[in-house]
Scaffold this motif. Structure first.
Motif, short mmCIF file in Angstrom:
data_model
loop_
_atom_site.label_atom_id
_atom_site.label_comp_id
_atom_site.label_asym_id
_atom_site.label_seq_id
_atom_site.Cartn_x
_atom_site.Cartn_y
_atom_site.Cartn_z
N LEU A 25 1.15 9.02 3.29
CA LEU A 25 2.52 9.43 3.03
C LEU A 25 3.03 10.33 4.17
CD1 LEU A 25 2.23 10.25 -0.78
CD2 LEU A 25 3.10 8.17 0.28
N PRO A 26 4.35 10.43 4.33
CA PRO A 26 4.89 11.32 5.38
C PRO A 26 4.47 12.78 5.16
CG PRO A 26 6.57 9.80 4.59
CD PRO A 26 5.39 9.66 3.66
N TRP A 27 4.54 13.56 6.25
CA TRP A 27 4.06 14.94 6.17
C TRP A 27 4.90 15.80 5.25
CZ3 TRP A 27 7.32 18.88 7.72
CH2 TRP A 27 8.46 18.48 8.42
N TRP A 31 3.53 17.25 -5.50
CA TRP A 31 3.34 16.55 -6.78
C TRP A 31 3.31 15.04 -6.59
CZ3 TRP A 31 7.15 13.17 -8.17
CH2 TRP A 31 8.38 13.27 -7.52
N LEU A 32 4.10 14.54 -5.61
CA LEU A 32 4.08 13.09 -5.37
C LEU A 32 2.78 12.67 -4.69
CD1 LEU A 32 5.60 10.43 -5.54
CD2 LEU A 32 6.69 10.97 -3.34
N MET A 33 2.30 13.51 -3.76
CA MET A 33 1.03 13.20 -3.11
C MET A 33 -0.12 13.26 -4.11
SD MET A 33 -0.61 14.91 0.32
CE MET A 33 0.82 14.39 1.27
#
Length: 225
Positions: free
Chosen positions: A114-116, A121-123
């Motif tokens: 995923l982007p930095w 919570w999404l990660m």
């Protein structure tokens, strides 16, 4: 003297007539005895040949019945293989699909970053979902392998322990055999039965002690199977 001669001649004629009568009676008796002996010999030989002919047909029928039983069990064994192969085939399909899905999940885990600036919570949700997918896919692969092995093991158990070919034993083969002395165990009315005059041979042959009639025996075999 003349009376005496007449009496003697008359007595001699009576004796000669008696001798001729005895000779004719002896000849008639001998002829009747010879005819009776010939008829008895013919009836005996006919019944003996008929007995061994029936025994030969019975032996062929027993062998054919054993072949039918073997063919029937072969069909059962083929049915078992077909039914077990359905489970094995489905498990192989599940295993192939799950392996492909597991490979894609590993690719997503390794390269699907995923982007930095992705929220924590999404990660965390992405890591938990990917880890859960890997765990369930590994579990499904293990269960599919276990199900395939269990199906093969149960198939081997069925084929080797429960559904065996009905190979006849020595006692069964010996029971089908007929020896010449079996004809001597018949009664006199069976040995000297006159065809069409003394009834059928089957009506004079009763089942042995403890042996069921053919109809009942066939029904018992069908119920056992």
């Amino acid at each position: 003297p003349r009376c005496k001669q007449r009496l003697q001649s008359h007595a001699q004629a009576i004796l000669a007539h008696a001798r001729r009568t005895d000779t004719v009676a002896m000849e008639c008796f001998a002829g009747a005895a010879a005819l009776g002996a010939t008829g008895a010999t013919g009836a005996f030989q006919y019944n003996r040949d008929n007995f061994f002919f029936d025994r030969k047909l019975r032996l062929k029928a027993e062998f054919k019945l054993q072949e039918f039983r073997i063919d029937q069990v072969k069909l059962w064994r083929e049915d078992i293989r077909d039914l077990i192969s359905l489970s094995e085939y489905k498990m192989h399909v599940y295993l192939l699909v799950n392996v492909l899905l597991l490979g894609h999940t590993i690719v997503i885990w390794c390269q699907g970053r995923l982007p930095w600036n992705t929220p924590d919570w999404l990660m965390a949700g992405e890591v938990i979902s990917t880890s859960g997918a890997m765990m369930y896919l590994l579990l499904s692969i293990w269960m599919a392998m276990h199900a395939a092995v269990s199906a093969q093991s149960y198939e081997a158990r069925l084929l080797t322990q429960l559904v065996r070919l009905p190979i006849p034993s020595w006692n069964e083969v010996e029971a089908c055999r007929t020896v010449a002395s079996d004809f001597e165990k018949l009664t006199a009315d069976q040995m000297f039965r006159v065809p069409w005059a003394m009834g059928w041979q089957e009506s004079r042959t009763l089942p042995a002690a403890g042996e069921a009639p053919p109809e009942e025996a066939g029904g018992a075999d069908a119920a056992a199977h």
